[in-house]
Scaffold this active site. Structure first.
Site, PDB file in Angstrom:
ATOM      1  N   ASP A  50       0.830  -1.198   0.000  1.00  0.00           N
ATOM      2  CA  ASP A  50       0.000   0.000   0.000  1.00  0.00           C
ATOM      3  C   ASP A  50       0.871   1.257   0.000  1.00  0.00           C
ATOM      4  O   ASP A  50       1.563   1.531   0.978  1.00  0.00           O
ATOM      5  CB  ASP A  50      -0.903  -0.039   1.245  1.00  0.00           C
ATOM      6  CG  ASP A  50      -1.979   1.014   1.193  1.00  0.00           C
ATOM      7  OD1 ASP A  50      -1.797   2.035   0.493  1.00  0.00           O
ATOM      8  OD2 ASP A  50      -3.007   0.822   1.864  1.00  0.00           O
ATOM      9  N   TYR A 149     -11.914  14.045  -7.610  1.00  0.00           N
ATOM     10  CA  TYR A 149     -10.853  13.318  -8.309  1.00  0.00           C
ATOM     11  C   TYR A 149     -10.005  14.311  -9.112  1.00  0.00           C
ATOM     12  O   TYR A 149      -8.776  14.269  -9.084  1.00  0.00           O
ATOM     13  CB  TYR A 149     -11.516  12.277  -9.219  1.00  0.00           C
ATOM     14  CG  TYR A 149     -10.604  11.604 -10.215  1.00  0.00           C
ATOM     15  CD1 TYR A 149      -9.718  10.607  -9.825  1.00  0.00           C
ATOM     16  CD2 TYR A 149     -10.650  11.957 -11.568  1.00  0.00           C
ATOM     17  CE1 TYR A 149      -8.890   9.986 -10.763  1.00  0.00           C
ATOM     18  CE2 TYR A 149      -9.839  11.341 -12.502  1.00  0.00           C
ATOM     19  CZ  TYR A 149      -8.958  10.357 -12.086  1.00  0.00           C
ATOM     20  OH  TYR A 149      -8.142   9.743 -13.015  1.00  0.00           O
ATOM     21  N   LYS A 153      -6.006  15.548  -8.620  1.00  0.00           N
ATOM     22  CA  LYS A 153      -5.022  15.474  -9.707  1.00  0.00           C
ATOM     23  C   LYS A 153      -4.344  16.832  -9.893  1.00  0.00           C
ATOM     24  O   LYS A 153      -3.141  16.911 -10.110  1.00  0.00           O
ATOM     25  CB  LYS A 153      -5.692  15.047 -11.015  1.00  0.00           C
ATOM     26  CG  LYS A 153      -6.126  13.590 -11.060  1.00  0.00           C
ATOM     27  CD  LYS A 153      -4.928  12.661 -11.174  1.00  0.00           C
ATOM     28  CE  LYS A 153      -5.339  11.222 -11.401  1.00  0.00           C
ATOM     29  NZ  LYS A 153      -4.229  10.281 -11.196  1.00  0.00           N
ATOM     30  N   ASN A 178      -9.698   9.649 -21.154  1.00  0.00           N
ATOM     31  CA  ASN A 178     -10.464   8.409 -21.409  1.00  0.00           C
ATOM     32  C   ASN A 178      -9.681   7.358 -22.184  1.00  0.00           C
ATOM     33  O   ASN A 178      -9.876   7.182 -23.389  1.00  0.00           O
ATOM     34  CB  ASN A 178     -11.753   8.716 -22.175  1.00  0.00           C
ATOM     35  CG  ASN A 178     -12.702   9.531 -21.353  1.00  0.00           C
ATOM     36  OD1 ASN A 178     -12.953   9.220 -20.199  1.00  0.00           O
ATOM     37  ND2 ASN A 178     -13.210  10.605 -21.927  1.00  0.00           N
ATOM     38  N   LYS A 192     -15.153   2.101 -17.087  1.00  0.00           N
ATOM     39  CA  LYS A 192     -15.435   3.359 -17.765  1.00  0.00           C
ATOM     40  C   LYS A 192     -16.356   3.091 -18.960  1.00  0.00           C
ATOM     41  O   LYS A 192     -16.606   1.938 -19.314  1.00  0.00           O
ATOM     42  CB  LYS A 192     -14.122   4.000 -18.185  1.00  0.00           C
ATOM     43  CG  LYS A 192     -13.188   4.120 -16.988  1.00  0.00           C
ATOM     44  CD  LYS A 192     -11.969   4.897 -17.288  1.00  0.00           C
ATOM     45  CE  LYS A 192     -12.180   6.311 -16.796  1.00  0.00           C
ATOM     46  NZ  LYS A 192     -11.183   7.219 -17.306  1.00  0.00           N
ATOM     47  N   ALA A 193     -16.820   4.206 -19.581  1.00  0.00           N
ATOM     48  CA  ALA A 193     -17.909   4.090 -20.574  1.00  0.00           C
ATOM     49  C   ALA A 193     -17.654   3.037 -21.668  1.00  0.00           C
ATOM     50  O   ALA A 193     -18.537   2.200 -21.912  1.00  0.00           O
ATOM     51  CB  ALA A 193     -18.199   5.453 -21.181  1.00  0.00           C
ATOM     52  N   ARG A 220     -17.299  13.029 -25.648  1.00  0.00           N
ATOM     53  CA  ARG A 220     -15.988  12.635 -25.101  1.00  0.00           C
ATOM     54  C   ARG A 220     -15.114  12.170 -26.271  1.00  0.00           C
ATOM     55  O   ARG A 220     -15.613  11.861 -27.364  1.00  0.00           O
ATOM     56  CB  ARG A 220     -16.115  11.441 -24.131  1.00  0.00           C
ATOM     57  CG  ARG A 220     -16.842  11.702 -22.843  1.00  0.00           C
ATOM     58  CD  ARG A 220     -16.087  12.660 -21.932  1.00  0.00           C
ATOM     59  NE  ARG A 220     -16.760  12.787 -20.646  1.00  0.00           N
ATOM     60  CZ  ARG A 220     -17.781  13.618 -20.408  1.00  0.00           C
ATOM     61  NH1 ARG A 220     -18.251  14.383 -21.363  1.00  0.00           N
ATOM     62  NH2 ARG A 220     -18.332  13.689 -19.206  1.00  0.00           N
TER      63      ARG A 220
HETATM   64  P1  NAD Z   1      -6.521   1.458 -12.536  1.00  0.00           P
HETATM   65  O1  NAD Z   1      -7.494   1.672 -11.421  1.00  0.00           O
HETATM   66  O2  NAD Z   1      -6.694   0.273 -13.400  1.00  0.00           O
HETATM   67  O3  NAD Z   1      -5.029   1.460 -11.975  1.00  0.00           O
HETATM   68  C1  NAD Z   1      -4.655   2.142 -10.811  1.00  0.00           C
HETATM   69  C2  NAD Z   1      -3.919   1.145  -9.937  1.00  0.00           C
HETATM   70  O4  NAD Z   1      -3.476   1.823  -8.742  1.00  0.00           O
HETATM   71  C3  NAD Z   1      -4.813  -0.020  -9.472  1.00  0.00           C
HETATM   72  O5  NAD Z   1      -4.267  -1.258  -9.883  1.00  0.00           O
HETATM   73  C4  NAD Z   1      -4.838   0.103  -7.959  1.00  0.00           C
HETATM   74  O6  NAD Z   1      -4.840  -1.141  -7.279  1.00  0.00           O
HETATM   75  C5  NAD Z   1      -3.530   0.867  -7.707  1.00  0.00           C
HETATM   76  N1  NAD Z   1      -3.586   1.533  -6.410  1.00  0.00           N
HETATM   77  C6  NAD Z   1      -4.591   2.319  -5.946  1.00  0.00           C
HETATM   78  N2  NAD Z   1      -4.300   2.700  -4.704  1.00  0.00           N
HETATM   79  C7  NAD Z   1      -3.111   2.126  -4.371  1.00  0.00           C
HETATM   80  C8  NAD Z   1      -2.316   2.130  -3.189  1.00  0.00           C
HETATM   81  N3  NAD Z   1      -2.699   2.783  -2.104  1.00  0.00           N
HETATM   82  N4  NAD Z   1      -1.162   1.426  -3.198  1.00  0.00           N
HETATM   83  C9  NAD Z   1      -0.779   0.733  -4.303  1.00  0.00           C
HETATM   84  N5  NAD Z   1      -1.487   0.683  -5.445  1.00  0.00           N
HETATM   85  C10 NAD Z   1      -2.649   1.386  -5.457  1.00  0.00           C
HETATM   86  O7  NAD Z   1      -6.554   2.803 -13.402  1.00  0.00           O
HETATM   87  P2  NAD Z   1      -5.910   3.106 -14.818  1.00  0.00           P
HETATM   88  O8  NAD Z   1      -7.016   3.327 -15.760  1.00  0.00           O
HETATM   89  O9  NAD Z   1      -4.852   2.132 -15.125  1.00  0.00           O
HETATM   90  O10 NAD Z   1      -5.263   4.538 -14.521  1.00  0.00           O
HETATM   91  C11 NAD Z   1      -3.876   4.707 -14.225  1.00  0.00           C
HETATM   92  C12 NAD Z   1      -3.628   6.158 -13.885  1.00  0.00           C
HETATM   93  O11 NAD Z   1      -4.038   7.002 -14.977  1.00  0.00           O
HETATM   94  C13 NAD Z   1      -4.405   6.659 -12.668  1.00  0.00           C
HETATM   95  O12 NAD Z   1      -3.596   7.542 -11.935  1.00  0.00           O
HETATM   96  C14 NAD Z   1      -5.580   7.387 -13.264  1.00  0.00           C
HETATM   97  O13 NAD Z   1      -6.079   8.377 -12.389  1.00  0.00           O
HETATM   98  C15 NAD Z   1      -4.956   7.979 -14.510  1.00  0.00           C
HETATM   99  N6  NAD Z   1      -5.960   8.253 -15.560  1.00  0.00           N
HETATM  100  C16 NAD Z   1      -6.566   7.227 -16.199  1.00  0.00           C
HETATM  101  C17 NAD Z   1      -7.515   7.496 -17.176  1.00  0.00           C
HETATM  102  C18 NAD Z   1      -8.218   6.388 -17.928  1.00  0.00           C
HETATM  103  O14 NAD Z   1      -9.002   6.698 -18.815  1.00  0.00           O
HETATM  104  N7  NAD Z   1      -7.976   5.121 -17.642  1.00  0.00           N
HETATM  105  C19 NAD Z   1      -7.853   8.818 -17.486  1.00  0.00           C
HETATM  106  C20 NAD Z   1      -7.227   9.842 -16.790  1.00  0.00           C
HETATM  107  C21 NAD Z   1      -6.260   9.545 -15.846  1.00  0.00           C
END
Ligand code: NAD
Length: 325
Positions: A50, A149, A153, A178, A192-193, A220
């Site tokens: 964590d 959120y 960021k 996205n 997500k969508a 989007r």
């Molecule tokens: P995701 O939720 O699949 O991946 C995030 C990972 O962080 C998860 O596996 C989760 O277990 C891990 N995590 C969360 N809290 C934790 C902690 N305390 N300790 C250790 N691990 C922890 O999301 P994603 O879609 O892969 O997104 C990755 C990054 O990109 C994120 O920071 C997200 O905010 C950003 N982001 C994603 C999108 C998108 O469309 N997917 C868009 C904008 C920003």
């Protein structure tokens, strides 16, 4: 060969990034609360733990990494981010990860770090017209993100930039728009969508109906995972700090997204609009800055990405129905 640390390596984008970095022959250590859900991690080493715990953050920085990619965040789709039910957790959990990480990186002399910010930082008042959203990087201020959120960021972006000014950190900050694709969350409340609609279409009987939150006229753009990873790699190689948008400029309404997925499925389905969290009315990636700084923009082939994603989600739905979960 570089030594690279990927935080959030068990998540959607993180697990794809690990695969990409391994193909480039780098040595990669992944860290997450969990292993990737849909395939074995390709990381050379993977530590479960964590990142909200500062002692754990110190523990994983056990060698002089050349680069760190910070993707860990408490995150999900509209059903998670916009319901309001997770606001305090999202702010606390994600901010703590970044607050723990940067002092430790600086203590260890590690400077090059990628940070995944989000299009959710852009002001709501610039995204009221679905046909003309303004998501140019410089429009982030005066700030009014549409969710906690987004506020977290924006705060964390500023923390990375403050550590650059005061302590010589070398961040690369991207605002993702996205991102979707195979091996992304497709059920459970954080999807997500694109994945959610693929699932609804895959589960629907021919001639049936799928439900869409809101009137479906909100716009989007959606970027396939491969191009997201390419953008991240190009940003890391560049001398540009960011923040910079990494997203597609192919804007569609949610109704058009659903119609495209229905077409791919080959089923005859109708759309029913129901109340639900929708986020801002319009959003699109403004790609002028990435073009100027990296001489590259994603090609935005939504249809190709949707075909791959629908096929994959359909397989997951079939497999789940066979084992009864
Ligand atoms: P995701 O939720 O699949 O991946 C995030 C990972 O962080 C998860 O596996 C989760 O277990 C891990 N995590 C969360 N809290 C934790 C902690 N305390 N300790 C250790 N691990 C922890 O999301 P994603 O879609 O892969 O997104 C990755 C990054 O990109 C994120 O920071 C997200 O905010 C950003 N982001 C994603 C999108 C998108 O469309 N997917 C868009 C904008 C920003």
């Amino acid at each position: 060969m570089k030594k690279i640390l990927v935080l959030g390596a068990g998540g959607f984008i993180g697990s794809h990034l690990v695969q990409f970095l391994r193909k480039q022959n780098h040595w990669v250590k992944g860290v997450d609360l969990k292993y990737p859900e849909f395939s074995e991690t390709r990381a050379n080493a993977f530590t479960i733990g964590d990142l909200r715990d500062p002692y754990f953050v110190r523990y994983i920085l056990d060698q002089p990494f050349d680069e760190v990619y910070q993707l860990a965040a408490d995150m999900g789709g509209a059903g998670y981010i916009f319901s309001g039910e997770h606001d305090a957790d999202v702010m606390h959990n994600s901010a703590l990860i970044n607050l723990n990480l940067l002092p430790e990186l600086l203590r260890q002399g590690i400077k090059k770090v990628f940070y995944s910010s989000s299009a959710c930082i852009y002001p709501e008042f610039n995204q009221l017209d679905p046909d003309n959203p303004n998501c140019a990087e410089a429009s982030a201020y005066p700030a009014q993100p549409d969710s906690e959120y987004g506020w977290e960021k924006l705060f964390s972006e500023r923390f990375y930039l403050a550590c650059m000014r005061n302590h010589g950190l070398e961040p690369r900050i991207a605002r993702f728009h996205n991102i979707f694709g195979v091996e992304g969350t497709w059920r459970g409340g954080r999807e997500k969508a694109p994945a959610a609609i693929c699932r609804k279409v895959a589960e629907a009987e021919a001639g049936g109906t799928i439900e869409i939150w809101g009137d479906g006229n909100q716009t989007r753009s959606f970027l396939y995972i491969d191009e997201c990873i390419e953008g991240v790699a190009r940003l890391m190689q560049s001398g540009f700090t960011g923040p910079v948008n990494i997203g597609s400029a192919e804007m569609v309404t949610i109704n058009q997204l659903a119609e495209q997925i229905i077409r791919i499925s080959g089923k005859k389905l109708s759309i029913k609009h129901i109340p639900g969290p929708t986020g801002v009315r319009g959003r699109n990636s403004d790609n002028r800055l990435i073009q100027e700084k990296l001489h590259w923009t994603p090609s935005g082939r939504l249809g190709i990405g949707l075909e791959k994603t629908y096929r994959w989600v359909n397989e997951q739905v079939l497999a789940a129905s066979l084992v009864g979960i």
